[in-house]
Motif scaffolding. Structure first.
Motif, mmCIF file in Angstrom:
data_model
loop_
_atom_site.group_PDB
_atom_site.id
_atom_site.type_symbol
_atom_site.label_atom_id
_atom_site.label_comp_id
_atom_site.label_asym_id
_atom_site.label_seq_id
_atom_site.Cartn_x
_atom_site.Cartn_y
_atom_site.Cartn_z
ATOM 1 N N PHE A 143 20.487 56.316 72.393
ATOM 2 C CA PHE A 143 20.268 57.400 73.347
ATOM 3 C C PHE A 143 21.552 57.818 74.035
ATOM 4 O O PHE A 143 21.628 58.921 74.586
ATOM 5 C CB PHE A 143 19.220 56.989 74.379
ATOM 6 N N TYR A 144 22.555 56.973 74.004
ATOM 7 C CA TYR A 144 23.843 57.300 74.611
ATOM 8 C C TYR A 144 24.878 57.639 73.539
ATOM 9 O O TYR A 144 25.589 58.639 73.650
ATOM 10 C CB TYR A 144 24.334 56.113 75.459
ATOM 11 N N LEU A 145 24.939 56.812 72.506
ATOM 12 C CA LEU A 145 25.996 56.969 71.519
ATOM 13 C C LEU A 145 25.756 58.154 70.595
ATOM 14 O O LEU A 145 26.649 58.978 70.376
ATOM 15 C CB LEU A 145 26.146 55.676 70.708
ATOM 16 N N THR A 170 7.177 71.150 71.920
ATOM 17 C CA THR A 170 7.493 70.950 73.332
ATOM 18 C C THR A 170 8.911 70.381 73.468
ATOM 19 O O THR A 170 9.564 70.018 72.480
ATOM 20 C CB THR A 170 6.504 69.974 73.988
ATOM 21 N N GLU A 171 9.380 70.296 74.723
ATOM 22 C CA GLU A 171 10.707 69.735 74.969
ATOM 23 C C GLU A 171 10.764 68.245 74.622
ATOM 24 O O GLU A 171 11.853 67.669 74.539
ATOM 25 C CB GLU A 171 11.107 69.942 76.431
ATOM 26 N N ASN A 172 9.629 67.616 74.436
ATOM 27 C CA ASN A 172 9.587 66.204 74.078
ATOM 28 C C ASN A 172 9.554 65.970 72.569
ATOM 29 O O ASN A 172 9.457 64.820 72.128
ATOM 30 C CB ASN A 172 8.362 65.546 74.712
ATOM 31 N N ALA A 173 9.638 67.034 71.787
ATOM 32 C CA ALA A 173 9.479 66.908 70.338
ATOM 33 C C ALA A 173 10.490 65.944 69.726
ATOM 34 O O ALA A 173 10.154 65.161 68.824
ATOM 35 C CB ALA A 173 9.587 68.281 69.680
ATOM 36 N N ALA A 174 11.731 65.976 70.209
ATOM 37 C CA ALA A 174 12.776 65.142 69.606
ATOM 38 C C ALA A 174 12.508 63.656 69.773
ATOM 39 O O ALA A 174 13.086 62.833 69.055
ATOM 40 C CB ALA A 174 14.132 65.492 70.224
ATOM 41 N N GLU A 175 11.614 63.284 70.682
ATOM 42 C CA GLU A 175 11.306 61.871 70.884
ATOM 43 C C GLU A 175 10.338 61.336 69.838
ATOM 44 O O GLU A 175 10.153 60.122 69.720
ATOM 45 C CB GLU A 175 10.735 61.656 72.286
ATOM 46 N N TYR A 176 9.709 62.254 69.071
ATOM 47 C CA TYR A 176 8.679 61.832 68.107
ATOM 48 C C TYR A 176 8.847 62.457 66.725
ATOM 49 O O TYR A 176 8.037 62.185 65.839
ATOM 50 C CB TYR A 176 7.285 62.184 68.648
ATOM 51 N N ASP A 177 9.882 63.271 66.517
ATOM 52 C CA ASP A 177 9.955 63.987 65.242
ATOM 53 C C ASP A 177 10.410 63.126 64.076
ATOM 54 O O ASP A 177 10.534 63.615 62.951
ATOM 55 C CB ASP A 177 10.836 65.236 65.373
ATOM 56 N N SER A 192 -1.422 61.780 70.509
ATOM 57 C CA SER A 192 -0.361 61.683 71.518
ATOM 58 C C SER A 192 1.017 61.621 70.874
ATOM 59 O O SER A 192 1.991 62.151 71.419
ATOM 60 C CB SER A 192 -0.593 60.455 72.401
ATOM 61 N N PHE A 193 1.108 60.981 69.695
ATOM 62 C CA PHE A 193 2.372 60.926 68.959
ATOM 63 C C PHE A 193 2.748 62.283 68.378
ATOM 64 O O PHE A 193 3.926 62.657 68.363
ATOM 65 C CB PHE A 193 2.264 59.921 67.808
ATOM 66 N N THR A 194 1.774 63.015 67.857
ATOM 67 C CA THR A 194 2.085 64.207 67.057
ATOM 68 C C THR A 194 2.063 65.517 67.839
ATOM 69 O O THR A 194 2.746 66.469 67.454
ATOM 70 C CB THR A 194 1.104 64.320 65.882
ATOM 71 N N ALA A 195 1.306 65.597 68.929
ATOM 72 C CA ALA A 195 1.172 66.860 69.659
ATOM 73 C C ALA A 195 2.506 67.404 70.167
ATOM 74 O O ALA A 195 2.742 68.622 70.090
ATOM 75 C CB ALA A 195 0.174 66.704 70.814
ATOM 76 N N PRO A 196 3.423 66.576 70.715
ATOM 77 C CA PRO A 196 4.690 67.142 71.197
ATOM 78 C C PRO A 196 5.486 67.854 70.118
ATOM 79 O O PRO A 196 6.141 68.866 70.396
ATOM 80 C CB PRO A 196 5.447 65.909 71.718
ATOM 81 N N MET A 218 21.342 60.824 54.440
ATOM 82 C CA MET A 218 21.068 60.195 55.740
ATOM 83 C C MET A 218 20.348 61.199 56.634
ATOM 84 O O MET A 218 20.813 62.331 56.815
ATOM 85 C CB MET A 218 22.384 59.781 56.397
ATOM 86 N N VAL A 219 19.227 60.792 57.182
ATOM 87 C CA VAL A 219 18.466 61.661 58.071
ATOM 88 C C VAL A 219 19.150 61.722 59.425
ATOM 89 O O VAL A 219 19.500 60.704 60.011
ATOM 90 C CB VAL A 219 17.025 61.140 58.239
ATOM 91 N N GLN A 220 19.365 62.928 59.947
ATOM 92 C CA GLN A 220 19.931 63.111 61.282
ATOM 93 C C GLN A 220 18.941 63.937 62.083
ATOM 94 O O GLN A 220 18.847 65.152 61.942
ATOM 95 C CB GLN A 220 21.296 63.801 61.211
ATOM 96 N N ARG A 221 18.197 63.238 62.902
ATOM 97 C CA ARG A 221 17.112 63.898 63.614
ATOM 98 C C ARG A 221 17.639 64.616 64.834
ATOM 99 O O ARG A 221 18.700 64.330 65.357
ATOM 100 C CB ARG A 221 16.052 62.869 63.997
ATOM 101 N N SER A 222 16.830 65.540 65.328
ATOM 102 C CA SER A 222 17.260 66.350 66.464
ATOM 103 C C SER A 222 17.330 65.520 67.725
ATOM 104 O O SER A 222 16.710 64.484 67.849
ATOM 105 C CB SER A 222 16.275 67.512 66.675
ATOM 106 N N SER A 223 18.127 65.982 68.671
ATOM 107 C CA SER A 223 18.217 65.352 69.993
ATOM 108 C C SER A 223 18.515 66.434 70.991
ATOM 109 O O SER A 223 19.634 66.900 71.098
ATOM 110 C CB SER A 223 19.304 64.280 70.009
ATOM 111 N N ALA A 224 17.502 66.880 71.711
ATOM 112 C CA ALA A 224 17.655 68.007 72.618
ATOM 113 C C ALA A 224 18.008 67.548 74.018
ATOM 114 O O ALA A 224 17.679 66.456 74.435
ATOM 115 C CB ALA A 224 16.354 68.814 72.668
ATOM 116 N N VAL A 225 18.724 68.417 74.759
ATOM 117 C CA VAL A 225 18.968 68.169 76.170
ATOM 118 C C VAL A 225 17.642 68.268 76.911
ATOM 119 O O VAL A 225 16.919 69.247 76.789
ATOM 120 C CB VAL A 225 19.939 69.220 76.748
ATOM 121 N N THR A 226 17.280 67.236 77.651
ATOM 122 C CA THR A 226 16.045 67.254 78.412
ATOM 123 C C THR A 226 16.329 66.919 79.855
ATOM 124 O O THR A 226 17.300 66.243 80.167
ATOM 125 C CB THR A 226 15.030 66.236 77.855
#
Length: 525
Positions: free
Chosen positions: A426-428, A132-139, A123-127, A1-9
C-alpha cells in the motif's frame, strides 16, 4: 505480470496534517445531560455522511460504519486481521489464488435475515461492478462462487495478490437483498450485522443504538452513541474541558500538555499506519540528482522539527513503511535510520555547491498545517547555507492537480501524506511504482534495474517471506536514493473525560473509537 489499479482515495491520500484547525468553528456540542443517555464522540473532521460501505470512502463516515456493520475479518489492535463473520482462517488453494471461507451460521443482520455466503460475495464484487472509489481494493477478484449458504469460494486471477490475506479479506459485509433493492435508501438507513443499529442522521450529528439481539457474544455497554463533527481543534479542546462531550478525537500537539494536566481528562494515543513524506522531482530539474536530494536532506534536522512542532502526536519515520506496519514485517528500521542523512549543514553546502546550480532555490509545494511548517523550516535552513526555497502553500485540490505533473516549473519538492494498511504494497507500489506516475506519485523515480519489476512481482505473490526478500532492498534503495524523504507518522489521539472507562486508541483511524471488541468495551462510570 498483472498490475492492478490503485486509485487515490480519501482514506489514503491525507489532506490534513496533524491537528490543524479549520477556519470555521462548529456550533456548541451539547453534553449528555441534554440528550438523554447518548454517549458523545466528537470527530475531528466532517463526515461525508455516506454510510453505505460499498460506496463510502472517508474515514469519518467509516467511524460510524464500523459499529453498524461487521467485517468478514476485522483489524485487531495489532493491525492484524481477525475472523469476525468468518469462522476462522480461509482454506487457500490453487497456489494462493483460491480462498474458501466458512461463514458463522449465527451471524444475523438487524432486519433478522441471516448473513450468508451470497451477502459476502456481493460485498466483494459490488464495489467493482458499480465502479465505486473502492473498486481498486477488490479488482484482483476474478470470480466468486457460493458453495452453499455458509461457504464461499473466491478466485483471484492467474496470480496471487499479496495484500489479500492482510487487507482485502477485511471486507465490510452488507445484506445483498436490502441494498440491491434500493441503494440510495440503504445509504440513508443502512442495515448491518454489527453491535449497533443506525438510528438518526440530523444536521451535524448521527446516532447509533445498541442492538440487544447482536448475534456475537460481545454486548456493548453503551446504549446510544452520538457522533458530532467538529473541525476546529481549539473548539474540540474547549468542549472536552467544559464537559460538553465525552470524547474528542484529534488532540492538537500544542494542547497535549494542557489536557494531560487537566483534572478529569485522560489522553489516549496509538501509532497509525500513516506516512508523511517530502518527495523530490526526479523527472526534471536539479533534484533529479541524488546528491542534490541528499544535500537538501542534510540541511535540516527532521527530528528537531518533530520535537519542536509535533512531538506529542507524531512519531519519526526512517523508511516509507510506518513503524506500526514494520512491527508486522520486521524490516531493519535501525539500519535505515543510519542510512538517512542527519543534520550536517557543512555537508549540505558541500553537496549543493558541487551539484546544484548557483542560483538554486527549489519550489516546495505543500498543504497547510504542519507540512507547511516543515517546508518553511527547510527553506530557512537552506537560506542559512546560501540557498533558499520558494514555499507555496496550496489548497488541497490545487496541490493534487499540481504534484503529479513532473514539471520542474511547478515543483522541485512536495509534501504529502498517505494512509495504508498492514501490507508494504500500500506504500511501496502505490507511491513508487511507475504505473502510479501522475496518479499517486509525482517524483517519477526510475529506480535501479528490477526496482519496478520487483514491486509488481511482490504484490502478485502469496509467500510473505518471499515478498520480504523483494521489498527489503527496494526500501533500502529508497532510503539511500531519496526519491522521497520520510518525515513522520501521525498518532491517532483521543481525549476523554475520566468517567469513560476502557477506551483505547486503535492504529486504524476508522476503528476509533472501538466501543466493543475482545480487547475493549467502553462504559461510563
Amino acid at each position: 505480470m498483472v498490475q492492478r489499479s490503485s486509485a487515490v482515495t480519501r482514506r489514503r491520500l491525507l489532506a490534513s496534517g496533524v491537528a490543524v484547525s479549520a477556519a470555521a468553528v462548529a456550533g456548541c456540542i451539547g453534553g449528555g445531560d441534554g440528550d438523554g443517555d447518548a454517549f458523545h464522540f466528537t470527530q475531528e473532521q466532517s463526515r461525508e455522511d455516506q454510510f453505505d460501505p460499498v460506496v463510502s470512502n472517508d474515514v469519518y463516515s467509516f467511524q460510524v460504519i464500523n459499529h453498524v456493520f461487521d467485517g468478514l475479518y476485522e483489524f485487531g489492535e495489532d493491525l492484524k486481521l481477525q475472523p469476525k463473520i468468518a469462522t476462522g482462517e480461509p482454506t487457500v488453494e490453487r497456489e494462493g489464488t483460491r480462498y474458501i471461507f466458512e461463514i458463522e451460521e449465527a451471524a444475523e443482520f438487524h432486519n433478522g435475515d441471516d448473513v450468508t455466503a451470497s451477502d459476502v460475495a456481493y460485498s466483494f464484487t459490488a464495489p467493482v461492478e458499480e465502479e465505486t472509489e473502492n473498486a481498486a481494493e477488490y479488482d484482483m477478484i476474478e470470480s466468486t462462487e457460493v458453495i452453499d449458504d455458509y461457504q464461499l469460494q473466491v478466485d483471484l486471477g492467474e496470480e496471487p495478490y499479496g495484500p489479500f490475506e492482510l487487507q482485502t479479506m477485511g471486507v465490510t459485509v452488507v445484506p445483498e437483498s436490502v441494498r440491491s433493492e434500493d441503494s440510495e435508501a440503504f445509504n440513508r438507513e443502512p442495515v448491518g450485522s454489527g453491535p449497533f443499529t443506525f438510528e438518526e442522521l440530523e444536521g451535524d450529528y448521527v446516532e447509533i443504538a445498541r442492538w440487544d439481539d447482536y448475534w456475537d457474544d460481545l454486548e456493548p455497554n453503551l446504549e446510544r452513541v452520538r457522533f458530532v463533527a467538529h473541525d476546529d481543534s481549539a473548539g474540540r479542546v474547549s468542549d472536552i474541558r467544559a464537559e460538553n462531550t465525552d470524547v474528542i478525537a484529534g488532540v492538537p500537539n500544542d494542547d497535549w500538555d494542557v489536557l494531560e494536566n487537566e483534572q478529569g481528562v485522560n489522553l489516549h494515543s496509538a501509532e497509525s499506519a500513516t506516512y508523511m513524506y517530502m518527495a523530490f522531482n526526479c523527472n526534471e530539474g536539479p533534484t533529479t540528482s541524488p546528491e542534490v536530494r541528499r544535500g537538501i536532506a542534510y540541511s535540516f534536522s527532521m527530528e528537531d522539527f518533530i520535537e519542536s512542532n509535533a512531538a506529542n502526536v507524531t512519531s519519526p519515520m526512517y523508511s516509507p513503511i510506518p513503524p506500526v506496519v514494520n512491527e508486522v514485517w520486521g524490516f531493519p528500521e535501525d539500519e535505515y535510520q543510519e542510512l538517512l542523512p542527519g543534520y550536517d549543514p557543512d555537508e549540505a553546502q558541500s553537496l549543493l555547491d558541487e551539484h546544484a546550480p548557483d542560483d538554486f532555490a527549489p519550489t516546495i509545494i505543500t498543504p497547510e498545517g504542519i507540512r507547511a511548517q516543515l517546508a518553511e523550516r527547510i527553506a530557512t535552513r537552506l537560506d542559512e547555507i546560501g540557498y533558499g526555497a520558494d514555499v507555496q502553500q496550496l489548497d488541497f485540490s490545487t496541490l493534487v492537480d499540481t504534484y503529479t505533473t513532473g514539471n520542474a516549473d511547478d515543483y522541485n519538492m512536495y509534501l504529502l501524506g498517505w494512509s495504508g494498511g498492514p501490507d508494504p504494497d500500500f506504500y511501496l507500489y502505490s507511491l513508487f511504482h511507475e504505473s502510479q506516475e501522475e496518479l499517486n506519485q509525482g517524483h517519477f523515480y526510475e529506480g535501479s534495474d528490477g526496482f519496478h519489476e520487483g514491486l509488481a512481482q511482490a504484490r502478485n505473490m502469496a509467500d510473505q517471506e518471499g515478498r520480504y526478500e523483494i521489498y527489503e532492498p527496494i526500501i533500502r534503495e529508497i532510503v539511500e536514493q531519496l526519491p522521497a524523504l520520510p518525515a513522520f507518522t501521525q498518532d491517532n489521539t483521543m481525549a476523554s473525560r475520566d468517567y469513560v472507562q476502557d477506551l483505547q486508541a486503535h492504529p486504524d483511524a476508522t476503528y476509533n473509537p472501538t466501543f466493543v471488541s475482545d480487547y475493549a468495551n467502553v462504559s461510563v462510570e
